[in-house]
Scaffold this active site. Structure first.
Site, PDB file in Angstrom:
ATOM      1  CB  SER A 128      -0.970  -0.032   1.186  1.00 19.76           C
ATOM      2  OG  SER A 128      -1.928   0.977   1.082  1.00 19.76           O
ATOM      3  CG  ASP A 147      -2.488   4.089  -1.926  1.00 19.34           C
ATOM      4  OD1 ASP A 147      -3.241   3.876  -2.891  1.00 19.34           O
ATOM      5  OD2 ASP A 147      -2.527   3.405  -0.897  1.00 19.34           O
TER       6      ASP A 147
END
Length: 572
Positions: free
Chosen positions: A152, A307
């Site tokens: 992530s 992201d």
């Protein structure tokens, strides 16, 4: 640290076993070098524990060792997953995606081949894809499970492995527990292998069909308001993918709707080193700096950032009409604006009798979302932190005759406005944000105008997240001590110049329908609230501070707020 002779023997044996089991020369060499140099401290950190399957997968520092993520650890976890899947059904199918992080493609291939060696059919993406597209593909292909190789928004030294179930959400009980048990039982000699050529020849290793991407794009476009699609062309966007997997999907969708989009050139291409940022997280103002600079240059109406794995969305908005400066909205402010807008759109589209819309939020997301939802006739459900719990609620609502899913949100920049995906989706939410922008622009308003109106109606809400990292084995001990000390607190105790009026320990018992969890909730006489929660994916403790005031000026509220935040920081 000085190891005892017994500890040294154990650590060196673990290291030697790893060298025998690791098939990748690069990762194997790291440990061989440490052994040759008798680097005891380094070896201890690499082998004092093993990455455990938890919170739907594993996450760790890239490198050789059992306390690192590497090809051997990926194959071990995947063997456990394969063992579990084959108990669930005779012919399981798995979809695998990966992001732009270092070695993500290698880890994805290792996972795929381990599954194929066990007779599991695998659809493997040939290039990077964001999390929401994996979740969608899993459902679209009616697969049994899914894997995303990603860490992530963590720093470049990390990578991870997330597991999804057939509903498209990350695994939850009983599946996560069952997989974890199977992974723990795997020994190196039981990990099966197969060549890529043989896996393809047997029809076990396949490419994800090209039509799956187009099906996702069509779903996102169909989820938008038909009356606003033309107006969206008037909204100009500045965008950064932060070197990640959402670059092509976001830009493809904006192009399909003819929305002008300028992209940060330095952050456009995939790069697992994330050279332009210290942390590729759109929550971080430093990560969004180049996008905001581009927004000023092109006078964008809205600045968007995703992201690396495309599940978190950051938004910055102009602070003046000339667009000479921009403000990065907090995750809670974005959640509030989207909740408010989606309910407005819902009422426009549903004039007669209809199902009740449901908003699902993590319990550490602002209470203002609940205030808005309930005022607008919606149900708001709180769940534990982790989007998989929001996905569980969506699955339950699929069968409801009275209610339907509208929106899911987490304060950590995670949002979902479409039911066809079961994890946070920065791609579709980016399009939703542009639609929202166009709706208010048509009325001569900006997003800050609408946010101010909301505060005037409900009072001022502000939330602050303080996060402290504790690396290594000593860090784990420190985190345990901190949580133990908070559990000793009781009503009437003093903290941060105020008094505790209520303590809820979710580890002892659930509250408000929440299941047991390592969480402590403190409410204070000042009206403030603090939630203390160790992260499930990172070596850190997070402190969520909640402030709310009605019938005061914004200036007075903000002046007192800074004082209160400082008092909490000092107490921590």
């Amino acid at each position: 640290m000085a190891l005892t002779e017994q500890e040294k023997v154990l650590i060196y044996r673990k290291a030697q076993d790893y060298v025998q089991s690791e098939g990748n020369a690069l990762f194997r060499k790291e440990v061989i070098d440490a052994l040759d140099e008798h680097a005891d401290d380094e070896l201890y950190d690499r082998f004092y524990t093993s990455l455990a399957f938890g919170t739907a997968g594993i996450r760790g520092v890239i490198g050789g060792g059992t306390n690192r993520i590497n090809p051997f650890v990926v194959r071990k976890v995947t063997q456990g997953l394969a063992d579990y899947l084959l108990v669930q059904e005779p012919a399981p199918v798995v979809v695998i995606a990966f992001d732009a992080r270092n070695y993500s493609d290698l880890f994805a291939e290792q996972a795929a081949l381990t599954l194929c060696a066990n007779g599991v059919t695998v659809y493997l993406y040939d290039t990077l894809r964001p999390v929401p597209m994996l979740s969608f593909a899993l459902r679209h292909l009616q697969a049994t499970s899914g894997i995303v190789i990603t860490a992530s928004h963590n720093p470049a030294k990390y990578n991870g492995y997330k597991v999804y179930w057939r509903d498209g959400g990350q695994v939850t009980p009983p599946h996560d527990i069952g997989i974890a048990d199977r992974v723990a039982a795997v020994v190196p000699g039981s990990i099966r292998t197969i060549s890529k050529t043989e896996a393809k020849k047997k029809g076990l290793l396949r490419k994800v069909p090209k039509g799956v991407d187009e099906a996702y794009y069509n779903m996102v476009i169909e989820s938008l308001s038909p009356s606003l699609k033309d107006k969206m062309r008037a909204v100009s966007v500045a965008y950064t993918p932060l070197h990640g997997a959402a670059n092509i999907p976001v830009r493809t969708l904006l192009a399909k709707l003819q929305v002008p989009c300028a992209v940060v050139e330095q952050q456009e291409l995939p790069d697992g080193d994330f050279p332009t940022v210290s942390m590729p997280n759109p929550e971080d103002p430093q990560a969004m700096r180049l996008a905001i600079e581009l927004g000023i240059e092109v006078q964008a109406d809205i600045v968007l950032g995703t992201d690396p794995d495309g599940d978190r969305l950051g938004i910055a908005i102009p602070t003046d009409a000339k667009k000479t400066a921009y403000e990065l909205l907090t995750g809670n402010q974005i959640a509030v604006l989207l909740t408010d807008y989606l309910l407005t759109r819902w009422h426009r589209q549903h004039q007669g009798p209809c199902k009740q819309p449901v908003v699902v939020k993590s319990f550490v997301t602002t209470d203002l979302v609940r205030e808005i939802a309930e005022k607008e006739g919606a149900l708001c459900i709180d769940v534990l932190t982790g989007f998989k719990y929001i996905a569980e609620q969506i699955a339950q609502l699929e069968h409801s005759q009275e209610q339907c899913f509208l929106f899911g949100c987490e304060e950590s920049f995670g949002y979902l406005g479409v039911p066809h995906v079961r994890d946070k989706d920065a791609v579709s939410t980016a399009l939703l944000a542009v639609e929202m922008m166009s709706f208010y622009a048509a009325q001569g308003m900006c997003l800050q105008d609408r946010l101010d109106q909301i505060y005037q109606t409900y009072g001022y809400y502000t939330e602050v997240v303080l996060s402290f990292a504790y690396e290594g084995s000593s860090g784990q001990q420190k985190m345990a001590t901190i949580m133990k000390n908070f559990r000793k607190m009781d009503e009437g105790d003093s903290f941060a110049t105020t008094t505790v009026t209520q303590k809820i320990d979710l580890l002892e018992k659930g509250a408000d329908g929440l299941p047991p969890s390592d969480v402590i909730i403190l409410t204070f006489a000042s009206g403030d609230k603090m939630v203390i929660r160790p992260s499930g994916t990172e070596p850190k403790i997070k402190y969520y501070l909640f402030f709310h005031a009605k019938e005061v000026s914004k200036k007075a509220f903000q002046a007192k707020l800074q004082e209160r935040i400082a008092q909490f920081k000092s107490a921590l």
